[in-house]
Design a protein around this motif. Sequence first.
Motif, mmCIF file in Angstrom:
data_model
loop_
_atom_site.group_PDB
_atom_site.id
_atom_site.type_symbol
_atom_site.label_atom_id
_atom_site.label_comp_id
_atom_site.label_asym_id
_atom_site.label_seq_id
_atom_site.Cartn_x
_atom_site.Cartn_y
_atom_site.Cartn_z
ATOM 1 N N TYR A 170 0.826 -1.212 0.000
ATOM 2 C CA TYR A 170 0.000 0.000 0.000
ATOM 3 C C TYR A 170 0.861 1.265 0.000
ATOM 4 C CZ TYR A 170 -3.807 -3.206 1.153
ATOM 5 O OH TYR A 170 -4.730 -4.213 1.124
ATOM 6 N N ILE A 171 1.959 1.237 0.746
ATOM 7 C CA ILE A 171 2.868 2.383 0.775
ATOM 8 C C ILE A 171 3.474 2.609 -0.605
ATOM 9 C CG2 ILE A 171 5.101 3.197 1.656
ATOM 10 C CD1 ILE A 171 4.364 1.881 4.330
ATOM 11 N N SER A 172 3.854 1.525 -1.269
ATOM 12 C CA SER A 172 4.461 1.621 -2.603
ATOM 13 C C SER A 172 3.494 2.224 -3.607
ATOM 14 C CB SER A 172 4.899 0.232 -3.079
ATOM 15 O OG SER A 172 5.860 -0.328 -2.215
ATOM 16 N N VAL A 173 2.250 1.744 -3.585
ATOM 17 C CA VAL A 173 1.235 2.260 -4.515
ATOM 18 C C VAL A 173 0.966 3.740 -4.244
ATOM 19 C CG1 VAL A 173 -1.183 2.095 -5.215
ATOM 20 C CG2 VAL A 173 0.150 0.006 -4.856
ATOM 21 N N ALA A 174 0.824 4.092 -2.965
ATOM 22 C CA ALA A 174 0.540 5.483 -2.597
ATOM 23 C C ALA A 174 1.679 6.410 -3.001
ATOM 24 C CB ALA A 174 0.291 5.578 -1.090
ATOM 25 N N LEU A 175 2.914 5.996 -2.724
ATOM 26 C CA LEU A 175 4.083 6.797 -3.089
ATOM 27 C C LEU A 175 4.162 7.005 -4.594
ATOM 28 C CD1 LEU A 175 7.067 5.591 -0.867
ATOM 29 C CD2 LEU A 175 6.301 7.939 -1.156
ATOM 30 N N LEU A 176 3.947 5.928 -5.344
ATOM 31 C CA LEU A 176 4.061 5.998 -6.797
ATOM 32 C C LEU A 176 3.011 6.930 -7.392
ATOM 33 C CD1 LEU A 176 5.541 4.905 -9.284
ATOM 34 C CD2 LEU A 176 3.865 3.052 -9.373
ATOM 35 N N ILE A 177 1.758 6.749 -6.986
ATOM 36 C CA ILE A 177 0.671 7.570 -7.529
ATOM 37 C C ILE A 177 0.852 9.033 -7.155
ATOM 38 C CG2 ILE A 177 -1.810 8.024 -7.423
ATOM 39 C CD1 ILE A 177 -2.245 5.017 -7.130
ATOM 40 N N TRP A 178 1.219 9.296 -5.885
ATOM 41 C CA TRP A 178 1.394 10.674 -5.423
ATOM 42 C C TRP A 178 2.482 11.381 -6.225
ATOM 43 C CZ3 TRP A 178 5.149 13.854 -3.390
ATOM 44 C CH2 TRP A 178 4.714 15.002 -2.741
ATOM 45 N N ASN A 179 3.615 10.736 -6.403
ATOM 46 C CA ASN A 179 4.732 11.362 -7.119
ATOM 47 C C ASN A 179 4.423 11.566 -8.597
ATOM 48 O OD1 ASN A 179 7.499 11.698 -5.538
ATOM 49 N ND2 ASN A 179 6.427 9.942 -4.662
ATOM 50 N N ILE A 180 3.775 10.589 -9.214
ATOM 51 C CA ILE A 180 3.454 10.713 -10.638
ATOM 52 C C ILE A 180 2.435 11.832 -10.865
ATOM 53 C CG2 ILE A 180 2.289 9.569 -12.564
ATOM 54 C CD1 ILE A 180 3.626 6.980 -11.741
ATOM 55 N N CYS A 181 1.459 11.948 -9.961
ATOM 56 C CA CYS A 181 0.413 12.969 -10.120
ATOM 57 C C CYS A 181 0.917 14.378 -9.836
ATOM 58 C CB CYS A 181 -0.765 12.646 -9.195
ATOM 59 S SG CYS A 181 -1.726 11.212 -9.699
ATOM 60 N N LEU A 182 1.817 14.518 -8.868
ATOM 61 C CA LEU A 182 2.234 15.856 -8.460
ATOM 62 C C LEU A 182 3.464 16.391 -9.187
ATOM 63 C CD1 LEU A 182 0.160 15.408 -6.177
ATOM 64 C CD2 LEU A 182 1.704 16.710 -4.711
ATOM 65 N N THR A 183 4.253 15.525 -9.782
ATOM 66 C CA THR A 183 5.444 15.996 -10.488
ATOM 67 C C THR A 183 5.113 17.000 -11.593
ATOM 68 O OG1 THR A 183 6.717 14.000 -9.991
ATOM 69 C CG2 THR A 183 7.445 15.314 -11.855
ATOM 70 N N PRO A 184 4.095 16.739 -12.433
ATOM 71 C CA PRO A 184 3.746 17.750 -13.454
ATOM 72 C C PRO A 184 3.357 19.085 -12.830
ATOM 73 C CG PRO A 184 2.722 15.651 -13.963
ATOM 74 C CD PRO A 184 3.280 15.519 -12.577
ATOM 75 N N LEU A 185 2.712 19.035 -11.654
ATOM 76 C CA LEU A 185 2.315 20.267 -10.987
ATOM 77 C C LEU A 185 3.531 21.076 -10.564
ATOM 78 C CD1 LEU A 185 -0.132 21.874 -9.816
ATOM 79 C CD2 LEU A 185 0.280 20.648 -7.668
ATOM 80 N N PHE A 186 4.553 20.390 -10.040
ATOM 81 C CA PHE A 186 5.767 21.074 -9.604
ATOM 82 C C PHE A 186 6.578 21.593 -10.795
ATOM 83 C CE2 PHE A 186 5.390 18.106 -5.811
ATOM 84 C CZ PHE A 186 4.837 19.089 -5.005
#
Length: 238
Positions: A170-186
């Motif tokens: 669950y930690i792996s999935v959450a980390l992956l999705i969070w980083n992929i979704c927010l990187t374009p924003l940054f």
Amino acid sequence: MESSYLIHHYVELAAALAASLYWLKTKEYKVRPFVWFLWLTIIVETIGLYPLFMQNNYDNTLFIFVKNSVFCRNTWLYNIYSSIGLILIGLFFLRNLQDQTSKKIIKIILVVCTAFAIIYYLTSGQFFIMSLPYDNALQTFAIFIFVLLYFRELMGSEEILAFYKSHVFYISVALLIWNICLTPLFIFDGYYRAINTEFIAFRSTFLMISNILLYSCYVFAFLISLYYKGKLVPKKLH
């Protein structure tokens, strides 16, 4: 302080407490780096609020010194947090992997990223002024590799049959999705200006919702894992 900001910090604290509870109940050394990471996040984000006080005019020697020094901004604090945070996440995956090749890859990534950050700040003199160029993209790439190595090992082992019981999954999935979704924003942070009120509102809302979901996933990960281990509910007395 806005209620949404408080909710964000409450969820972070809940995640750190859930991780600590998991460690206290199981004594698994593998989870300790992630527990440290969560508490480090809380400490940094609490200390990182000090620039808000720099907007005042207190007649205090220490206050005046900080306000007129390179520490008037918290950029330096988050630069340190960025490197240490990635190391702790890397150690977490390192301890949860068995394949020696995967471990070597993680070690190489951590050494390269840390060395690059140190060399850049030493040569550029930007440590107190700005973050590492493409820092979020680099971290996302590193975490993507960590998670990919974990999934590869998971699919090749018998643990895949009980993946839903593992907090690491669950930690792996959450980390992956969070980083992929927010990187374009940054990446589009260049548009983060006072005149762009719509972008500021969207950015703040998106960040808040993403962070709340991320840390809620951490809470769920540790509690569900404790539940399946039979350590969440106290044993009944006979």
